[in-house]
Design an enzyme around this catalytic site. Sequence first.
Site, PDB file in Angstrom:
ATOM      1  N   LYS A  36     -50.977   2.314-118.615  1.00  0.00           N
ATOM      2  CA  LYS A  36     -49.653   1.810-118.921  1.00  0.00           C
ATOM      3  C   LYS A  36     -48.811   2.439-119.999  1.00  0.00           C
ATOM      4  O   LYS A  36     -49.154   2.938-121.112  1.00  0.00           O
ATOM      5  CB  LYS A  36     -49.929   0.221-119.606  1.00  0.00           C
ATOM      6  CG  LYS A  36     -48.912  -0.556-119.783  1.00  0.00           C
ATOM      7  CD  LYS A  36     -49.130  -1.929-120.371  1.00  0.00           C
ATOM      8  CE  LYS A  36     -47.596  -2.585-120.290  1.00  0.00           C
ATOM      9  NZ  LYS A  36     -47.793  -4.138-120.753  1.00  0.00           N
ATOM     10  N   ASP A  38     -45.308   1.823-121.962  1.00  0.00           N
ATOM     11  CA  ASP A  38     -44.472   1.046-122.466  1.00  0.00           C
ATOM     12  C   ASP A  38     -42.960   1.596-122.882  1.00  0.00           C
ATOM     13  O   ASP A  38     -42.856   2.793-122.670  1.00  0.00           O
ATOM     14  CB  ASP A  38     -45.128   0.318-123.603  1.00  0.00           C
ATOM     15  CG  ASP A  38     -44.732  -1.182-123.862  1.00  0.00           C
ATOM     16  OD1 ASP A  38     -43.576  -1.725-123.266  1.00  0.00           O
ATOM     17  OD2 ASP A  38     -45.540  -2.193-124.256  1.00  0.00           O
ATOM     18  N   SER A  70     -43.404  -0.366-117.517  1.00  0.00           N
ATOM     19  CA  SER A  70     -42.658  -1.417-118.131  1.00  0.00           C
ATOM     20  C   SER A  70     -41.181  -1.076-117.910  1.00  0.00           C
ATOM     21  O   SER A  70     -40.211  -1.884-118.668  1.00  0.00           O
ATOM     22  CB  SER A  70     -42.955  -1.666-119.686  1.00  0.00           C
ATOM     23  OG  SER A  70     -44.283  -2.223-119.793  1.00  0.00           O
ATOM     24  N   ARG A  95     -43.808  -4.135-114.894  1.00  0.00           N
ATOM     25  CA  ARG A  95     -43.415  -5.413-115.477  1.00  0.00           C
ATOM     26  C   ARG A  95     -41.854  -5.799-115.540  1.00  0.00           C
ATOM     27  O   ARG A  95     -41.072  -4.848-115.753  1.00  0.00           O
ATOM     28  CB  ARG A  95     -43.603  -5.376-117.197  1.00  0.00           C
ATOM     29  CG  ARG A  95     -45.364  -5.440-117.496  1.00  0.00           C
ATOM     30  CD  ARG A  95     -45.650  -6.850-117.039  1.00  0.00           C
ATOM     31  NE  ARG A  95     -45.266  -7.855-117.804  1.00  0.00           N
ATOM     32  CZ  ARG A  95     -45.267  -7.973-119.188  1.00  0.00           C
ATOM     33  NH1 ARG A  95     -46.114  -7.464-120.052  1.00  0.00           N
ATOM     34  NH2 ARG A  95     -44.306  -8.914-119.709  1.00  0.00           N
ATOM     35  N   ASP A  99     -43.403 -10.918-121.751  1.00  0.00           N
ATOM     36  CA  ASP A  99     -44.525 -10.891-121.910  1.00  0.00           C
ATOM     37  C   ASP A  99     -45.242 -12.683-121.737  1.00  0.00           C
ATOM     38  O   ASP A  99     -44.509 -13.450-122.369  1.00  0.00           O
ATOM     39  CB  ASP A  99     -45.118 -10.594-123.269  1.00  0.00           C
ATOM     40  CG  ASP A  99     -44.955  -9.318-123.524  1.00  0.00           C
ATOM     41  OD1 ASP A  99     -44.824  -8.383-122.356  1.00  0.00           O
ATOM     42  OD2 ASP A  99     -45.143  -8.651-124.802  1.00  0.00           O
TER      43      ASP A  99
END
Length: 291
Positions: A36, A38, A70, A95, A99
């Site tokens: 992941k 970010d 993200s 994403r 959140d």
Amino acid sequence: MYESVGSTTCMDYPGSWEHIAQDVQSFKEWEIDMFKFDGCFTEHEKLDKSYPEMGRALNKTGRPILYSCSWPYYFFAAGKPFNYTQLPHYCNMWRIYHDIDDSWNSISSIIKFYGDNQDLLTSVAGPGHWNDPDMLIIGNFGLSYEQSKTQMAMWAVFAAPLFMSNDLRDIRPEFKDILLNRKVIAVNQDPQGIQGRRVYSVAGIQVWTRPILPIGSHAVVFLNLRIDGTPYKFSISLRDIGLTNHKGYQVEEIFLNYDYGTLHSGDEFKCRINPTGVVMITAKVQGSNEL
């Protein structure tokens, strides 16, 4: 494995800025399976540079690493336009919204976002590249039993990645059963990878459909967003929600394993939907050898 585009991560650990090649070499040596990336505390120009660069670097390792981005979220959060069509070229999942937190308000806001933006979101989703509405919170503290079924059903219709965020050491049996429901998971994992759509929304009642195999079949979620304290009696013809195959459908409720038998496009489907709950069916084309 987790990292961030900038010089620090969201929790102030060292980031990957100007160290992507070095970091990816470490990921390869560590034999990671998922990564992941970010984007906290980073200019949007750096995001546009670094997410594709990381995707290319991961592909060059020759290792099948699931790449979670993200990238679009930080443009959404800043109110900036974003080219979603580029995402499948670099990322496996991304994403797109805030959140999740352990509450029904969070779940319902995600569902609303997916419905309100479904033309955009469905256009970029498919096998190997998914919109990510964030984790399953089933088995934590914020959702009732009915709301937990709702999240599982909607994430299945969204064709969303299923990541649990609970403590499996003490999860209650009823929530464990929701997470292990093979028929709902089969909808989520349908090989066509087609994201579902909201096809009806009136007075707090929504209907969502997702094409599944065999061809011509659908998963359908009847969702009650009302909070007036009593189950809602609902009926609608299959034709009105897009189920028009002339052969008819074998219909099953897949949380209760209830067989509705064969219904045709002109038939009314009737059910009672609990507040903040769902009824979820599969409608498989009659005569298919996959029934």
